[in-house]
Design an enzyme around this catalytic site. Structure first.
Site, PDB file in Angstrom:
ATOM      1  CB  SER A  18     -18.050  19.953 -45.913  1.00 13.99           C
ATOM      2  OG  SER A  18     -18.413  21.066 -46.300  1.00 13.99           O
ATOM      3  CE1 TYR A  53     -12.919  20.298 -44.764  1.00 13.51           C
ATOM      4  CE2 TYR A  53     -14.117  21.638 -46.822  1.00 13.51           C
ATOM      5  CZ  TYR A  53     -14.235  21.127 -45.369  1.00 13.51           C
ATOM      6  OH  TYR A  53     -15.125  21.137 -44.205  1.00 13.51           O
TER       7      TYR A  53
HETATM    8  N1  NAP Z   1     -16.941  25.688 -39.913  1.00 12.14           N
HETATM    9  C1  NAP Z   1     -17.317  25.345 -41.292  1.00 12.14           C
HETATM   10  O1  NAP Z   1     -18.225  25.985 -42.067  1.00 12.14           O
HETATM   11  C2  NAP Z   1     -17.485  23.930 -41.378  1.00 12.14           C
HETATM   12  C3  NAP Z   1     -18.633  23.667 -42.510  1.00 12.14           C
HETATM   13  C4  NAP Z   1     -18.432  22.379 -43.097  1.00 12.14           C
HETATM   14  C5  NAP Z   1     -18.116  21.041 -42.975  1.00 12.14           C
HETATM   15  N2  NAP Z   1     -17.198  21.216 -42.076  1.00 12.14           N
HETATM   16  C6  NAP Z   1     -16.259  20.234 -41.224  1.00 12.14           C
HETATM   17  O2  NAP Z   1     -16.257  20.503 -39.404  1.00 12.14           O
HETATM   18  C7  NAP Z   1     -16.132  19.547 -38.553  1.00 12.14           C
HETATM   19  C8  NAP Z   1     -14.917  20.586 -37.977  1.00 12.14           C
HETATM   20  O3  NAP Z   1     -14.872  21.617 -37.856  1.00 12.14           O
HETATM   21  P1  NAP Z   1     -15.437  23.487 -37.120  1.00 12.14           P
HETATM   22  O4  NAP Z   1     -16.797  24.048 -37.970  1.00 12.14           O
HETATM   23  O5  NAP Z   1     -15.827  22.328 -35.690  1.00 12.14           O
HETATM   24  O6  NAP Z   1     -13.993  23.788 -36.810  1.00 12.14           O
HETATM   25  P2  NAP Z   1     -13.465  23.795 -35.370  1.00 12.14           P
HETATM   26  O7  NAP Z   1     -13.833  24.491 -34.355  1.00 12.14           O
HETATM   27  O8  NAP Z   1     -11.676  24.409 -36.027  1.00 12.14           O
HETATM   28  O9  NAP Z   1     -12.750  22.614 -35.239  1.00 12.14           O
HETATM   29  C9  NAP Z   1     -11.725  21.467 -35.975  1.00 12.14           C
HETATM   30  C10 NAP Z   1     -11.888  20.871 -33.892  1.00 12.14           C
HETATM   31  O10 NAP Z   1     -10.563  19.594 -34.896  1.00 12.14           O
HETATM   32  C11 NAP Z   1      -9.585  18.818 -33.812  1.00 12.14           C
HETATM   33  N3  NAP Z   1      -8.034  18.856 -34.329  1.00 12.14           N
HETATM   34  C12 NAP Z   1      -7.819  19.426 -35.262  1.00 12.14           C
HETATM   35  N4  NAP Z   1      -6.511  18.669 -35.400  1.00 12.14           N
HETATM   36  C13 NAP Z   1      -6.423  17.766 -34.854  1.00 12.14           C
HETATM   37  C14 NAP Z   1      -5.939  16.190 -34.284  1.00 12.14           C
HETATM   38  N5  NAP Z   1      -4.779  16.397 -35.651  1.00 12.14           N
HETATM   39  N6  NAP Z   1      -5.972  15.624 -33.585  1.00 12.14           N
HETATM   40  C15 NAP Z   1      -7.086  15.492 -33.055  1.00 12.14           C
HETATM   41  N7  NAP Z   1      -8.075  16.902 -32.840  1.00 12.14           N
HETATM   42  C16 NAP Z   1      -7.427  17.657 -33.847  1.00 12.14           C
HETATM   43  C17 NAP Z   1      -9.373  20.934 -33.420  1.00 12.14           C
HETATM   44  O11 NAP Z   1      -8.838  21.101 -31.839  1.00 12.14           O
HETATM   45  P3  NAP Z   1      -7.145  20.595 -31.379  1.00 12.14           P
HETATM   46  O12 NAP Z   1      -7.065  21.918 -32.247  1.00 12.14           O
HETATM   47  O13 NAP Z   1      -7.709  20.990 -29.333  1.00 12.14           O
HETATM   48  O14 NAP Z   1      -6.985  19.308 -31.765  1.00 12.14           O
HETATM   49  C18 NAP Z   1     -11.363  21.134 -33.310  1.00 12.14           C
HETATM   50  O15 NAP Z   1     -11.418  20.867 -31.920  1.00 12.14           O
HETATM   51  C19 NAP Z   1     -15.003  19.536 -39.782  1.00 12.14           C
HETATM   52  O16 NAP Z   1     -14.696  18.263 -40.078  1.00 12.14           O
HETATM   53  C20 NAP Z   1     -15.071  20.409 -41.079  1.00 12.14           C
HETATM   54  O17 NAP Z   1     -14.633  19.962 -42.202  1.00 12.14           O
HETATM   55  C21 NAP Z   1     -16.775  23.075 -41.157  1.00 12.14           C
END
Ligand code: NAP
Length: 257
Positions: free
Chosen positions: A135, A148
């Protein structure tokens, strides 16, 4: 048969689409199996190979061994690993639920590390690699989301070192550093206001940038010109200034004047 292991969030879906478009087969991994099955159905209906669905809670000890055994039982060899699963929590570290914060470390740090190290032989055989989602938060300490931000600093540092270590084996390692992307992430974290909205990019744009950088073998990719400028400036700014700019949630103890 070789396969790419991918999560299931919005960013992961967009990344998965990139891998599928370029002829890779994928395994989708997350906890909510129904969502994974629906996604697999959509992909198959679009004429792509049906993804393998593996419902695994990566926060649990032993989850990665279980995942490896499931892949082995299906005769699937990972060629690429995309570590996208992760979450954040807004609030002061001393006040937030401690177990939830430790679970964040289990997912964002421990599971990512184990997934990065578990398939190296297979990745080397297939000349593949590891795409770790860090990130923009990796470049600074984040009061109000302290654990985080620290977890993402770990992902960046670990991935850069692994990039160097695995290069002689022909295994690519890339750390993806996105700025804000509208996904379930904000609601899960409890983010009320997003000060960084101006830097937001759509998930498919982030995924395209990431896929290209990963295939080129880049060590780090910051998605988007605005985010690249921020990452650059953060390196030049004094930490006192960075800490007050990044503050999401104030202090737990008011400062005496
Ligand atoms: N969105 C942003 O603004 C942003 C910015 C910078 C970095 N990121 C990074 O991007 C990554 C993903 O985020 P996203 O934005 O795509 O969010 P998201 O839509 O919330 O995706 C997170 C995914 O992780 C899965 N997950 C959560 N807990 C889990 C567990 N215990 N075991 C297996 N799978 C799990 C969730 O599926 P289930 O709940 O079905 O398990 C979900 O599919 C993260 O690492 C985040 O730090 C996001």
């Amino acid at each position: 048969m070789k396969v790419g292991i991918i999560g299931s969030g919005v960013v992961a879906q967009a990344l998965g689409a990139g891998f599928l478009k370029h002829g890779h087969e994928v395994a989708l991994v997350a906890r909510r199996e129904r969502r994974l099955l629906e996604r697999a159905e959509e992909i198959a209906a679009a004429g792509r190979p049906r993804p393998t669905v593996l419902s695994v809670d990566l926060e649990r000890p032993g989850a990665v061994s279980l995942l490896a055994a499931e892949l082995n039982a299906r005769d699937l060899e990972p060629a690429n690993v995309v570590n996208n699963a992760g979450f954040g929590l807004v609030g002061q570290a001393a006040r937030l639920d401690r177990n939830e914060q430790l679970a964040m470390i289990d997912l964002n740090v421990r599971a990512l590390t184990e997934l990065s190290l578990s398939f190296v032989d297979s990745l080397a055989r297939h000349r593949g690699g590891i795409l770790n989602v860090a990130s923009l938060a990796a470049f600074l300490p984040g009061p109000g989301m302290a654990v985080y931000y620290a977890s993402k600093a770990y992902v960046l540092s670990f991935s850069e070192a692994l990039h160097h270590e695995l290069a002689p084996l022909g295994v690519r390692v890339t750390a993806l550093c996105p700025g804000p992307v509208a996904t379930e992430f904000q609601a899960r974290a409890g983010l009320q206001r997003d000060n960084m909205r101006i830097l937001a990019l759509p998930a498919d744009r982030v995924a395209r940038i990431a896929y290209r950088a990963f295939m080129r073998g880049d060590r780090v990719v910051v998605a988007g010109i605005g985010n690249r400028i921020v990452a650059f400036l953060l390196r030049l700014m004094p930490h006192t200034l960075v800490l007050s700019l990044a503050d999401q949630g104030g202090r737990s103890v008011p400062r005496k004047s």
